[in-house]
Design an enzyme around this catalytic site. Structure first.
Site, PDB file in Angstrom:
ATOM      1  N   ASP A 192       0.797  -1.228   0.000  1.00  0.00           N
ATOM      2  CA  ASP A 192       0.000   0.000   0.000  1.00  0.00           C
ATOM      3  C   ASP A 192       0.828   1.276   0.000  1.00  0.00           C
ATOM      4  O   ASP A 192       0.320   2.348  -0.303  1.00  0.00           O
ATOM      5  CB  ASP A 192      -0.843   0.028   1.282  1.00  0.00           C
ATOM      6  CG  ASP A 192      -2.233  -0.486   1.050  1.00  0.00           C
ATOM      7  OD1 ASP A 192      -2.701  -0.429  -0.090  1.00  0.00           O
ATOM      8  OD2 ASP A 192      -2.857  -0.934   2.034  1.00  0.00           O
TER       9      ASP A 192
HETATM   10  C1  GLC Z   1      -1.775  -3.980   5.297  1.00  0.00           C
HETATM   11  C2  GLC Z   1      -3.013  -3.883   4.447  1.00  0.00           C
HETATM   12  C3  GLC Z   1      -2.895  -4.726   3.215  1.00  0.00           C
HETATM   13  C4  GLC Z   1      -1.617  -4.423   2.475  1.00  0.00           C
HETATM   14  C5  GLC Z   1      -0.431  -4.566   3.414  1.00  0.00           C
HETATM   15  C6  GLC Z   1       0.877  -4.165   2.770  1.00  0.00           C
HETATM   16  O1  GLC Z   1      -1.687  -5.240   5.866  1.00  0.00           O
HETATM   17  O2  GLC Z   1      -4.153  -4.279   5.166  1.00  0.00           O
HETATM   18  O3  GLC Z   1      -3.988  -4.496   2.377  1.00  0.00           O
HETATM   19  O4  GLC Z   1      -1.516  -5.283   1.393  1.00  0.00           O
HETATM   20  O5  GLC Z   1      -0.622  -3.737   4.529  1.00  0.00           O
HETATM   21  O6  GLC Z   1       0.923  -2.820   2.454  1.00  0.00           O
END
Ligand code: GLC
Length: 788
Positions: A476
Site C-alpha cells: 500500500d
Molecule cells: C496492510 C493492508 C494490506 C496491504 C499490506 C501491505 O496489511 O491491510 O492491504 O496489502 O498492509 O501494504
C-alpha cells in the site's frame, strides 16, 4: 527481564495468561459474526453490532493513557474495610493474590482472588443472539462472613463511533437512558438504532447511567466516587455520557458462592429485551449456550487436524491459526485494538485473501462474501478498495491518487479467491451467478467479472510492459508518484500470472476453449517477458518509478532486494529452477533474521518523492524493511515448491506465535496469533511486533502449512498430496474434511526426505499419481502415503 506471560493449554484449547501486566493488551474476539465484543486480559475493550463504525455499542479510548480503557469492569468493595479491587486487575490495579486469564475460542475467563474473595468472570457472545454475557462466579474463600458490594460497569458509545469522537457538541445531546424493572436501556432520542439493554439476574440495589455521576469529577475508572461510597446514585443520563453501572449488595458465608450474570445486548425494539433477559439470566441456559459455543468451535476445528512430531506446530495449526483466520474473515482489517473500526472498512484485497483461510470450513459464507465483493467492481474491471459491512457499499480511501484512482492488485485477488473456493468446493456454478457492477445497471456472470479484472490490468500496462502501479499494489505504501503516472509494478504481473493459471484451469474445465487459449498465450508471454527483463542477476526487481528507475536492483542504493518478487516469481511459476534457487538463496542471505524475513533491504532512510509512502517510515518499521509477516508464508510456499522443506519449516518457526511465547517481552503482542509486522533489524526495538490479529498472515500461513508443508492441495477433481516437510520428521497424520468426505491421511517418511512421493494408497489400494479423487459424501477414507 520477564520473558513469558503465559502458556498454551491445548487440552482446553486456551491460552492462559498468568500475569495481568502484559506488554500490550492481549485480547480475544467474542463474536457470532454479527455481535462482536473485543476483550483484553484485563477486561478492556468494546462491542459493536455488525459495523464498528455505525453501530458501536461500547466506547473505547484508543491509544489512551491510562492504557486500555474502558472495559467490562467488575468492582468488588468490601463492606467492612471499604477496600476496592477489580477481578480483572484493571481498572483499579490493586495487586491480586492470584490472577489468570484464559482466552478460549469465542470466550474469555478471568479468574482472581483477593482479600478472601475469589471471582471467576466468564465473558462470551452466544451463537445466535446479539448480546454478550458476563458471568461472575463469586466465592468467599475466607473463614468469616463477608459483606461485599459487586459493581458492574460499561460505558456506552454514542452509536456512530466517529461522531462520538469528533462531534461532541451534537452527539452528547442525543442519547438517553432509562432504568426500568432491573434493566438499563440506552438509545438515541430518535431511537433509530434500536436499543441497547443491560441487565442481571442479581438485584440491582442502586445504579448509575450517567458517567459523571458515577465516576465523579477529576477521577477515572480506577476510583469512581460511587464505588468509594458503596452505593450508586440512581442517575439517569439524558444526553451526556451514558453508562451502565449497577451495584448489588451481597453477603457470603465462609465458602459460600454466588453466580451473578450480566447481559448486555442490542435489540430493535425495547419490548424485545425481556425474552432475551429471561433466557440469558438463567444459569442453566447460560451453561448450555456456553456448551453450544464450544461445540461450534470444535466442529470448526475438526475439519482439519494434524499430528506431527512438532507439538508447537500442532498447537497453531489445529487451534489458533484457524481461529485467527475466522476472525480476519469476519472483520478484515477493520476493527482491532489497532484498527479503530472507523475508517478502513473491509479491505477488498484483504477480504479476498481472508477467504483462503476459511473456505474449507465456511464454504457458504465464503460464497456469499465472494459475490458481495464482486458487486464492488466497476465495468472496466477495477474495484473499490474497501467496503462497509452494514451496507455492502464500496469506497476508496482518502489517500487514493486522483490521477490513478485504483490499486493495481485489488481486482486480481478476486480471481484467486474464486478459484480457490471452487477447488475447495467444486462449486463451478458460482461462475454463472449474475452480478451487477458499481457503475452500470447491467449484470454479468461472475466469470465475466473475473475476465474484466484481467482486462483492466492488460489495459493499464506501462512502458516496460508491466502493469501501471495505480495508487499502489499489495504494498500500500509503494506509491511511486510522479507527473507521468507511469510507474509500474513487477509484482503485479506475477500476481496476474498466478491469477491466469487459475482462470485457465476454470475455462478449460468449462469448455471455454477460446478463453483458455487466450489466457495460456498471455501467461506464456508474461513468463518470457519477466525472465527476459526483470532478472537482476541474483534476484527479480520490484518496480519502475515514474521516471523509469528500477526499484529493487543490486545497483540501487537502498531497497536493493524485495522479498515479494522472489516468492511470487516462484508461486506464479515464472522462475525457472535455477533462478528460483538463486533468488531464494539471496533472500536467505540478505533478508532473513532471527525473528522472520524482512520485506526489503537496505531500508530507505528519509523521504523520497519518487517513492512516496514507503519512505515515510523510519528504517525497519512497516513496509520499510520490517518483517511484514504476511509475506513470510509466501516465502514458505515458494520454498516448498522448490522442495526445500527444512528452509520452509525454519521460516515457519521464526514467525510462528509459539516461538514468540518464549520471547514475549521482546515480541510484545499476543503469542497466540500472528501480528501484521515485527520491527526489523535496523531499529532498537528489533523483534517488537505491532498490529496483532487482523492480518493476511493468518490465511496465508494456513495455506502455506496446509498446502505447502503438509502438501494437501485441493484441486478440481480431488486432493493432490505433495508434502514438503523437515527431513527429520518420521511422518505425520492429518484428518481433512473435503467435499463432504473425510480423508484420514497418514504420511510416512522412512528415508527422511523433504519431498517426493513413493507410494499412495487409498483405502489400501495403490493409486497412480498423487491425486486422491473426490470421495463419496459421508464416507471416511484412509490415505497412506510413503515419501521417498
Ligand atoms: C496492510 C493492508 C494490506 C496491504 C499490506 C501491505 O496489511 O491491510 O492491504 O496489502 O498492509 O501494504
Amino acid at each position: 527481564m520477564i520473558l513469558k506471560f503465559g502458556y498454551f493449554d491445548n487440552k482446553r484449547k486456551e491460552y492462559v495468561i498468568t500475569r495481568p501486566d502484559t506488554p500490550t493488551p492481549w485480547i480475544n474476539y467474542l463474536s457470532n459474526s454479527e455481535y462482536c465484543a473485543m476483550i483484553s486480559n484485563t477486561g478492556g475493550g468494546f462491542s459493536f453490532h455488525i459495523d464498528p463504525k455505525d453501530r458501536r455499542i461500547l466506547r473505547y479510548r484508543y491509544n489512551n493513557l491510562p492504557y486500555d480503557r474502558p472495559g467490562r469492569y467488575i468492582y468488588i468493595r468490601h463492606g467492612d474495610s471499604g477496600k476496592i479491587w477489580s477481578p480483572s486487575w484493571q481498572p483499579v490495579l490493586i495487586k491480586l493474590n492470584s490472577y489468570e486469564c484464559r482466552h478460549g475460542l469465542g470466550y474469555t475467563i478471568i479468574k482472581s482472588e483477593n482479600s478472601g474473595i475469589s471471582v471467576e468472570l466468564t465473558y462470551f457472545v452466544p451463537l445466535s443472539d446479539n448480546l454478550e454475557i458476563w458471568k461472575a462466579h463469586i466465592r468467599n474463600t475466607s473463614s468469616s462472613t463477608q459483606e461485599i458490594q459487586v459493581y458492574s460497569y460499561a460505558e456506552f458509545c454514542l452509536w456512530r463511533a466517529e461522531a462520538d469522537q469528533n462531534d461532541l457538541q451534537y452527539i452528547q445531546n442525543v442519547a438517553f437512558t432509562e432504568f426500568d424493572d432491573n434493566v438499563i436501556y440506552y438509545s438515541l432520542y430518535d431511537r433509530h438504532p434500536g436499543y441497547v439493554f443491560f441487565s442481571t439476574n442479581g438485584d440491582i440495589d442502586s445504579y448509575d447511567c450517567d458517567r459523571e455521576e458515577f465516576i465523579g469529577p477529576y477521577r477515572d475508572e480506577s476510583n469512581p466516587i460511587r464505588v468509594e461510597n458503596g452505593k450508586c446514585s440512581n442517575s439517569i443520563a439524558i444526553g451526556g455520557n451514558p453508562i451502565a453501572a449497577t451495584c448489588a449488595e451481597i453477603t457470603l458465608n465462609p465458602q459460600e458462592e454466588k453466580t451473578i450474570i450480566f447481559v448486555l445486548g442490542v435489540i430493535p425494539h425495547k419490548t424485545d429485551a425481556n425474552t432475551l433477559i429471561e433466557k440469558y439470566t438463567n444459569e442453566n441456559n447460560v451453561e448450555s449456550e456456553f456448551k453450544r459455543l464450544k461445540e461450534f468451535w470444535n466442529d470448526y476445528l475438526d475439519k482439519f487436524q494434524v499430528n506431527t512430531p512438532d507439538e508447537d506446530f500442532n498447537t497453531i495449526v489445529n487451534i489458533w491459526n484457524p481461529y485467527q483466520c475466522r476472525i480476519t474473515f469476519d472483520w478484515s482489517r477493520y476493527v482491532s485494538f489497532y484498527e479503530t473500526g472507523i475508517g478502513r472498512g473491509m479491505g477488498f484485497r484483504d477480504s479476498s485473501q481472508d477467504t483462503l483461510g476459511v473456505n474449507y470450513a465456511l464454504p457458504q459464507r465464503v460464497r456469499q462474501r465472494l459475490l458481495d465483493l464482486a458487486k464492488n467492481q466497476f465495468e472496466d474491471g477495477h474495484v473499490y478498495h474497501i467496503y462497509f459491512p452494514l451496507t455492502g457499499k464500496g469506497a476508496f480511501p482518502d489517500y487514493i491518487n486522483p490521477a490513478r484512482p485504483y490499486f493495481s492488485d485489488d481486482h486480481l485477488w478476486m480471481i484467486i479467491a474464486v478459484y480457490d473456493y471452487i477447488l475447495e468446493t467444486g462449486d463451478l456454478k458460482i461462475l454463472n451467478e449474475e452480478i451487477s457492477f458499481v457503475d452500470s445497471d447491467g449484470v454479468q456472470p461472475l466469470y465475466s467479472h473475473l475476465k474484466q479484472a484481467i482486462d483492466f490490468t492488460m489495459n493499464h500496462i506501462g512502458d516496460h510492459g508491466l502493469p501501471l502501479i495505480g495508487t499502489a499494489d499489495w504494498n500500500d505504501t509503494l506509491n511511486l508518484p510522479g507527473p507521468n503516472n507511469a510507474s509500474e509494478s513487477l509484482w503485479v504481473i506475477l500476481l496476474l500470472r498466478f491469477a491466469l493459471l487459475g482462470i485457465i484451469e476454470l475455462s478449460e474445465e468449462l469448455g471455454y476453449n477460446k478463453d483458455a487459449d487466450m489466457f495460456i498465450k498471455l501467461a506464456d508471454k508474461i513468463k518470457e517477458h519477466v525472465n527476459a527483463t526483470a532478472w537482476d542477476g541474483k534476484w527479480y526487481i520490484r518496480a519502475y518509478t515514474d521516471s523509469g528507475h528500477i526499484i529493487g536492483s543490486s545497483k540501487s542504493d537502498k531497497g536493493k532486494i524485495f522479498l515479494n518478487p522472489q516468492s511470487w516469481a516462484i508461486i506464479s511459476r515464472i522462475a525457472p529452477n535455477n533462478k528460483a534457487i538463486t533468488a531464494l538463496d539471496s533472500v536467505k542471505e540478505l533478508l532473513d533474521t532471527q525473528y522472520g524475513v524482512m520485506l526489503l533491504t537496505p531500508p530507505y532512510d528519509g523521504y523520497q518523492h519518487d517513492l512516496g509512502g514507503i519512505s515515510t517510515f523510519p528504517p525497519s518499521l512497516k513496509e520499510n524493511n520490517a518483517i511484514f509477516c504476511h509475506t513470510n508464508p509466501w516465502l514458505i510456499i515458494a520454498e516448498c515448491m522448490v522442495g526445500r522443506g527444512d528452509e520452509a519449516f525454519n521460516y515457519y518457526k521464526k514467525i510462528s506465535p509459539t516461538s514468540k511465547n518464549e520471547i514475549a517481552d521482546i515480541h510484545r503482542t499476543e503469542p497466540y496469533v500472528f501480528s501484521q509486522m515485527i520491527t526489523g533489524k535496523y531499529h532498537s526495538k528489533f523483534g517488537a511486533a505491532k498490529n496483532s490479529w487482523l492480518t493476511g498472515t493468518a490465511a496465508w500461513v494456513m495455506r502455506s502449512v496446509h498446502q505447502g508443508i503438509l502438501g494437501i492441495q485441493p484441486s478440481l477433481h480431488g486432493l493432490h498430496i505433495d508434502p514438503c516437510i523437515p527431513k527429520e520428521w518420521d511422518g505425520f497424520t492429518v484428518i481433512r474434511h473435503f467435499r463432504e468426505a473425510i480423508y484420514e491421511i497418514s504420511v510416512e517418511n522412512p528415508n527422511h526426505v523433504s519431498k517426493g512421493i513413493k507410494e499412495i494408497r487409498l483405502n489400501g489400494k495403490l493409486l497412480k499419481g498423487n491425486l486422491v479423487p473426490v470421495l463419496t459424501e459421508g464416507t471416511s477414507n484412509v490415505v497412506t502415503v510413503i515419501l521417498g
